[in-house]
Motif scaffolding. Sequence first.
Motif: not given
Length: 303
Positions: A12-14, A18-19, A22-23, A58-59, A206-207
């Motif tokens: 993930s990167k915010d 705003h993502k 996203d995972d 970010t994660k 983002g997905k």
Amino acid sequence: MNRFLVEVRNLSKDYNGHKAVDDISFFIKEGEVFALLGPNGAGKTTTLECLEGLIKPTKGEILIDNKSVSNNLNHIRKVMGVQLQSSALPKDMKVSEAIKLFTGYHNVGLPHNILERFKLTEHMNKCYGSLSVGQQRKVVLAIAIAHKPKLLILDEPTAGLDVVTRIELHKIIEELKKENTTILLASHDMAEVEKLSDRIGVLVNGKLVKVGSPLEISASMNKGNKIMIKLNEEDIGIKDICCESIKYSGQIEEYHVFYSTDINNMLFTLVNHLKESNNIITDLKVDRPSLEDTFIKLTEQEV
């Protein structure tokens, strides 16, 4: 069985809440060509920049060649080659200086065979900024593959290239694959992606909404193969051949249009019907679902 050279886990990167990514999780085998598809703003470039170590996620976790990108940047940059959408090479730097700088960093000799194939030998003493867009992209690509990287990341590699150079690049990609180079490709050119890729990941908002081979992706959201049939005589009863795997879609001009998930059963059933009705086919067209059609449907579905 080839090992995974690239492992992306729950990335993930915010940006200010705003993502951008996203995972997402995906894995790329050694020697595989994996393409990332997505509309503008889908998160492709952000994903690539995380893999390249240019920005921090970010994660999530990214492993390349069994090493974490965040903790092993020196090793990662040795085994990776990158062609970005735009280059930051100084405009007044000579082509020879740029290539010697990067080959010196990787401790390899000048890639004379690549320079000749890309027709760059005649431009070695020219400034980078004086070259055409296509020539500049060839310089950056030559730099990216000069050290024979284990992983080659190509972000819109053929943008701005003429047809001849585009074909040459495709040949080089296929040769690199035979040499077991892993290639991560981001492109808006559906034909290019379909031709070169073993597998595709589709990013939307983002997905990661789909992962599979070009054939698997193109077939995943379609009603099946499209069959258009023109008959010698009008045949109202042809609609009655429909079953679970055969759907009638109406007429387009003089053609009856069917969709079938089982092309063999479709043609067998059709021939039997026409034999009984003493009719013949004057024209037959079969179109399998296109990657572009499926991509548009996926994009619209996720908006």
